[in-house]
Design a protein around this motif. Sequence first.
Motif, mmCIF file in Angstrom:
data_model
loop_
_atom_site.group_PDB
_atom_site.id
_atom_site.type_symbol
_atom_site.label_atom_id
_atom_site.label_comp_id
_atom_site.label_asym_id
_atom_site.label_seq_id
_atom_site.Cartn_x
_atom_site.Cartn_y
_atom_site.Cartn_z
ATOM 1 N N ALA A 44 31.812 54.118 -31.954
ATOM 2 C CA ALA A 44 32.665 54.096 -30.701
ATOM 3 C C ALA A 44 32.010 53.563 -29.565
ATOM 4 O O ALA A 44 32.425 52.845 -28.786
ATOM 5 N N LEU A 45 30.487 53.513 -29.436
ATOM 6 C CA LEU A 45 29.703 53.014 -28.391
ATOM 7 C C LEU A 45 29.846 51.669 -28.255
ATOM 8 O O LEU A 45 30.116 51.114 -27.174
ATOM 9 N N GLN A 47 32.159 49.867 -29.475
ATOM 10 C CA GLN A 47 33.154 49.296 -29.381
ATOM 11 C C GLN A 47 33.814 49.410 -27.895
ATOM 12 O O GLN A 47 34.827 49.174 -27.385
ATOM 13 N N GLY A 48 32.731 49.974 -27.126
ATOM 14 C CA GLY A 48 33.378 50.306 -25.656
ATOM 15 C C GLY A 48 33.986 51.347 -25.358
ATOM 16 O O GLY A 48 34.380 51.424 -24.251
ATOM 17 N N ASP A 49 34.028 52.236 -26.300
ATOM 18 C CA ASP A 49 34.627 53.759 -25.924
ATOM 19 C C ASP A 49 33.875 54.604 -25.820
ATOM 20 O O ASP A 49 33.502 55.384 -26.598
ATOM 21 N N ALA A 50 33.136 54.715 -24.546
ATOM 22 C CA ALA A 50 31.905 55.513 -24.218
ATOM 23 C C ALA A 50 32.464 56.935 -24.140
ATOM 24 O O ALA A 50 31.764 57.829 -24.714
ATOM 25 N N PRO A 51 33.574 57.327 -23.462
ATOM 26 C CA PRO A 51 33.940 58.536 -23.699
ATOM 27 C C PRO A 51 34.425 59.194 -25.249
ATOM 28 O O PRO A 51 33.796 60.296 -25.540
ATOM 29 N N GLN A 52 34.796 58.460 -26.204
ATOM 30 C CA GLN A 52 34.974 58.778 -27.630
ATOM 31 C C GLN A 52 33.577 59.129 -28.102
ATOM 32 O O GLN A 52 33.300 59.940 -28.963
ATOM 33 N N ALA A 53 32.567 58.325 -27.855
ATOM 34 C CA ALA A 53 31.091 58.267 -28.270
ATOM 35 C C ALA A 53 30.504 59.547 -27.743
ATOM 36 O O ALA A 53 29.705 60.356 -28.533
ATOM 37 N N GLN A 54 30.803 59.971 -26.381
ATOM 38 C CA GLN A 54 30.224 61.222 -25.976
ATOM 39 C C GLN A 54 30.884 62.390 -26.501
ATOM 40 O O GLN A 54 29.969 63.232 -27.029
ATOM 41 N N GLU A 86 26.955 53.352 -16.241
ATOM 42 C CA GLU A 86 28.401 53.151 -15.816
ATOM 43 C C GLU A 86 29.060 53.801 -14.674
ATOM 44 O O GLU A 86 29.775 53.336 -13.931
#
Length: 393
Positions: A44-45, A47-54, A86
């Motif tokens: 997820a990170l 792919q640029g989806d930091a909230p999902q990675a979190q 970010e």
Amino acid sequence: MSFNATYLNNVTMHAARAFLMLFILLHPTVLGARPRSITQAITALEQGDAPQAQALIDQATQEPSLQNLPCTWYYRGVIYEKLLREQITTEQAANCLKHTLAAYRKVLALTSRYTQYHSFAKANLYGLWAYYLDWGRRSYRREAFEDAITQLAIARDIRPQDPRAYLYIGVAAHQNADYDLAWSNYEQYLALGAKDPAVYRGMACIAFTQHHNPVQARAILAQALTQYPWDHGLLQEQVEQHKALGSMADWMSALQQQIVEAPRKAIYPYYLGYVCEQQGEYLKALEYYQKASKLAPREAALWQQQGLMHYQQAAESAQRINEMPPEAFQQVGRVHLSVYKEHLNQAKRCLKKASALQPYSLLLLECLRHVYDRLQMPASAKAVQQRMRRLRQ
């Protein structure tokens, strides 16, 4: 202060560190196999989806089977550090920083010193420390002292045993007239075993002007001067305090007596020369500096002061020549020009000796460049300028 070299080193370090992190993320075998939920968070990170990675990494830390795995906390640190960078100027930054530091420190607690996760977590903590230290120093250069202190305090908390943040906080607080904060950070800096004449000078200044304790100030300067007897800043502080106390004459008499009692010690004529210089007695100052340099010819400070004195005398001669009416110049102009050139040549001789003894001093090189310019020696001035450029890289 000059932070150009450190700044460039930090930029290089951050770039290398970013490459290393990307390599680790894309090549899981470097740090061994990862649990599926950790891999999902990393994907997820990427792919640029930091909230999902979190969300995924937070969920992973709640699974009992993953709570004692170094990889869980390492990648939690990586993800929260990404979020931190970010959102660095937002209110969320403090919370992201808290979780980042806690995660990396958890890795250090779970791993032995020479394991990969331990090494990478330690490197990432160092990178964060360098980031906030550099941020604080850049704020200081802009004279944004409150912001500098805030960022430097974060660096200090990341690496509490590293003395550098204490030094910079002390200097920024001193400039911001927060004398208690400056004093406490100066004290901590020295307590960690670090030494810097500027710290002693700062503490002596605070003791004298804020604590109204000249005895304490004198003791601090005395201790510092035993370690840095030729330091210009410490000597300047001593002069200022004697002036404020009206004790310059007594101090000069004491120095003259010390010269008689210890005729082979260069430090006393050096101090007396400096006192004379501060009082505008330039010829006497030069005499004492010359005497001191004969006793200690390897001390750069003695040649530096002589060079600066000759340069100052040359500048004053030039001013007199420029202000001279044409009729007067025709009568005595050659004499003044001769004096002007002689002082410049003496300044060149002395500053070259000082620079040879202290080859990394930008102050000396800058002074020498000015002398070459005045002597109309462009090739020598250019060579000095190129040397200065190399030192700043």
